[in-house]
Write a protein that holds these residues in place. Structure first.
Motif: not given
Length: 321
Positions: A277-301
């Motif tokens: 079973i092969l998956t494309p590096h999905l370990g951290y890829v969830t909508a909830e995690n992405y919101r934290l990631y990119f809202q955090g990136a926007v806050a930093a910018l």
């Protein structure tokens, strides 16, 4: 001086764009991956800020030296081992991380363990091809789970193993019996773990000592028919040896979320390996995690734009001119 041009790299599936409010920021989203450093440097010429999505693109000193206008690097998550922070600091480039969740990778680990044990993707494909029940899966209750690396993620994986009624054993080079017991596991030597585990899951940090933790000798030493799951780093397992173990039928199967080349090319030999079973590096890829990631990136910018301290700094922040 406010940022003039901001690049978001490796935005697969345009996920970053919809995960935060980027309004008012001079953002360019790049949905593809560029592996060639010279080509990437040409792409980033003139950008004074870059947002990295985890470790999809290495950012070494040699690349940083090609980007004289760069002033800020934001990496999603708390750390990025492929970002040369010393080179950033030497150049006076600010670098920071973002908030993130730990649980998505644990969830992904168990999604793969369960899918492999109960043959979910194989039976799904067979059913769509007109076949019914092509073979039995295996129960986890009473089976042995071998956890290689009993850190923050490994402990959470171990706890779920106990919930399924599994015996949990663990090994890493620095693991003590007391630490293993506190996590509900029993410490064993690596050879014993490989020989007795029905499922082996990897949760080590990749480094020179841990590279090829599972080489040809270790894979041959695994219990015949055992399942291998890797949601950590591809370099923990010798890829050629893994292919050989699968093709010879020694392993019952492997579920792999991390690969030696990412994105994986269409001619990668692992794509032809049986019982995988092969998956494309999905370990951290969830909508909830992405919101934290990119809202955090926007806050930093936005903080950088107005001269405020960066959240989650990774380098000393340059003084305003």
């Amino acid at each position: 001086m406010p940022l003039r041009r901001i690049a978001v790299l490796d935005d697969f599936g345009a996920a970053a764009r919809g995960s935060a409010d980027w309004s008012g920021l001079p953002i360019t989203f790049f949905p593809d991956h560029v592996a060639d450093e010279a080509v990437l440097a040409e792409r980033l010429a003139g950008f004074d800020a870059v947002v990295l999505i985890r470790e999809r693109t290495p950012f070494p000193a040699s690349l940083i030296a090609r980007l004289p206008e760069l002033r800020l690097v934001v990496t999603t998550g708390a750390k990025n081992r492929l970002l040369d922070l010393a080179a950033c600091e030497a150049r006076g480039i600010a670098a920071c991380g973002t908030p993130s969740l730990d649980t998505p990778t644990v969830e992904m680990t168990w999604a793969l363990i369960l899918s492999l044990a109960r043959r979910v993707p194989f039976e799904d494909a067979a059913l769509r091809a007109g076949r019914w029940q092509t073979g039995p899966g295996r129960s986890l209750q009473g089976a042995t789970l071998g956890v290689i690396g009993l850190g923050k993620l490994g402990r959470q994986v171990a706890a779920l193993g106990r919930a399924f009624g599994m015996e949990v054993i663990a090994w890493s080079s620095n693991l003590t019996e007391e630490a293993a017991a506190a996590a509900g596991a029993r410490r064993v030597e690596k050879a014993a773990l490989l020989a007795t585990s029905d499922v082996v899951t990897l949760h080590l940090v990749l480094g020179e000592r841990s590279r090829n933790t599972l080489g040809a000798a270790e894979l041959v030493a695994m219990r015949p028919g055992a399942l291998l799951v890797n949601t950590a780093r591809a370099g923990l397992v010798d890829q050629a040896a893994l292919l050989a173990a699968l093709e010879l039928g020694h392993l019952g199967g492997a579920a792999i979320d991390v690969h030696d080349i990412e994105p994986m090319p269409p001619d990668h030999p692992l794509l032809r390996a049986p019982r995988t079973i092969l998956t494309p590096h999905l370990g951290y890829v969830t909508a909830e995690n992405y919101r934290l990631y990119f809202q955090g990136a926007v806050a930093a910018l936005r903080a950088f734009d107005v001269g405020q301290p960066l959240p989650h700094p990774l380098t000393p922040q340059p003084r305003a001119a």
